[in-house]
Design a protein around this motif. Structure first.
Motif, PDB file in Angstrom:
ATOM      1  N   LEU A 120      41.814  81.033  45.153  1.00 45.73           N
ATOM      2  CA  LEU A 120      41.875  79.650  45.621  1.00 45.73           C
ATOM      3  C   LEU A 120      40.478  79.058  45.767  1.00 45.73           C
ATOM      4  O   LEU A 120      40.227  77.906  45.372  1.00 45.73           O
ATOM      5  CB  LEU A 120      42.608  79.586  46.959  1.00 45.73           C
ATOM      6  N   LYS A 124      38.840  75.927  43.587  1.00 46.15           N
ATOM      7  CA  LYS A 124      38.286  74.717  44.209  1.00 46.15           C
ATOM      8  C   LYS A 124      36.833  74.506  43.788  1.00 46.15           C
ATOM      9  O   LYS A 124      36.449  73.404  43.387  1.00 46.15           O
ATOM     10  CB  LYS A 124      38.389  74.838  45.731  1.00 46.15           C
ATOM     11  N   PHE A 135      50.412  70.439  43.622  1.00 44.13           N
ATOM     12  CA  PHE A 135      50.275  71.894  43.634  1.00 44.13           C
ATOM     13  C   PHE A 135      51.638  72.542  43.827  1.00 44.13           C
ATOM     14  O   PHE A 135      52.472  72.050  44.590  1.00 44.13           O
ATOM     15  CB  PHE A 135      49.339  72.311  44.773  1.00 44.13           C
ATOM     16  N   ASN A 188      42.075  76.613  52.333  1.00 41.51           N
ATOM     17  CA  ASN A 188      41.344  76.794  51.074  1.00 41.51           C
ATOM     18  C   ASN A 188      41.584  75.715  50.022  1.00 41.51           C
ATOM     19  O   ASN A 188      40.774  75.569  49.101  1.00 41.51           O
ATOM     20  CB  ASN A 188      41.683  78.157  50.484  1.00 41.51           C
ATOM     21  N   LEU A 189      42.684  74.959  50.147  1.00 45.37           N
ATOM     22  CA  LEU A 189      42.965  73.894  49.185  1.00 45.37           C
ATOM     23  C   LEU A 189      43.186  72.543  49.858  1.00 45.37           C
ATOM     24  O   LEU A 189      43.459  71.555  49.188  1.00 45.37           O
ATOM     25  CB  LEU A 189      44.217  74.227  48.358  1.00 45.37           C
ATOM     26  N   ILE A 223      46.814  68.671  47.013  1.00 51.90           N
ATOM     27  CA  ILE A 223      45.614  69.423  47.396  1.00 51.90           C
ATOM     28  C   ILE A 223      44.380  68.584  47.078  1.00 51.90           C
ATOM     29  O   ILE A 223      44.396  67.727  46.196  1.00 51.90           O
ATOM     30  CB  ILE A 223      45.534  70.784  46.688  1.00 51.90           C
TER      31      ILE A 223
END
Length: 224
Positions: A120, A124, A135, A188-189, A223
């Motif tokens: 992830l 990114k 997503f 993380n997203l 995201i």
């Protein structure tokens, strides 16, 4: 197009089909979709039929060969590209894809948690997707038959090392709870505007025709 002529899997994942139409993606076209662990392009074939630009990554040469054959000769897709690569290596090799839709179905259960999080972060950092991209994720729940099946190597992570009932001998299976996945994806997203679904079914597997309960978590949203 005859389904029988497709090499490999014949149909998109049911959850991907529902995601596609629930998000009204059939009313759009000329967008870019990226799928990690794309197999033979069975999921991407749905997008290709609506003139999306399709990019798929899979570790298997056979899957990539089948995907290229299917998209060229059977689906006759307009714009596509398939890569044989490890999805953990791909983002740094091919940065700035900037996909409008990012799919990761049915693969992170074969990764350790640390590798999933690394995937992830790499996605990114290397701009695999655009800001506010759609997503989609599908993976296994702790309610799945495979929970506790094999040798435990980490928290809720097991290596199948004793039989091949599920066809996954030698594989690891990392299983998740919903809240845990949501927190990972938020961190993380920057996951937002998301939906969480549960899919459960029973399969007959192995030579002994064992009844196996499959339990999956599906999360989709935006995201950035």
């Amino acid at each position: 197009m005859y389904i029988r002529d497709l090499k490999g899997l014949k149909f998109p994942d049911l959850a991907v089909i529902k995601f596609f139409f629930k998000q009204a993606l059939h009313n759009k076209s000329n967008l870019k979709v990226l799928e990690f662990a794309c197999s033979n392009g069975n999921n991407l074939s749905l997008f290709a039929n609506y003139d999306y630009e399709c990019i798929g990554v899979d570790l298997s040469k056979e899957n990539i060969d089948n995907a290229n054959y299917n998209f060229k000769n059977i689906i006759k897709a307009k714009k596509y590209e398939f890569f044989q690569d490890d999805i953990l290596n791909f983002p740094s090799k091919m940065p700035n894809i900037n996909a409008d839709i990012f799919l990761i179905p049915n693969v992170i259960n074969y990764l350790k948690r640390t590798d999933f999080i690394r995937l992830l972060k790499l996605s990114k950092e290397n701009k695999m997707y655009k800001n506010d991209a759609l997503f989609f994720l599908r993976t296994r729940s702790i309610k799945d038959f495979r929970y506790g099946y094999g040798e435990q190597i980490e928290h809720n992570c097991f290596k199948i090392n004793h039989d091949n009932t599920t066809g996954e001998l030698g594989c690891i299976n990392t299983l998740y709870q919903e809240y845990e996945l949501i927190e990972i994806l938020k961190e993380n997203l920057n996951l937002h505007d998301f939906k969480v679904l549960q899919y459960e079914s029973t399969n007959v597997m192995g030579e002994k025709e064992l009844l196996v309960n499959d339990s999956d978590i599906i999360i989709y949203g935006k995201i950035s």
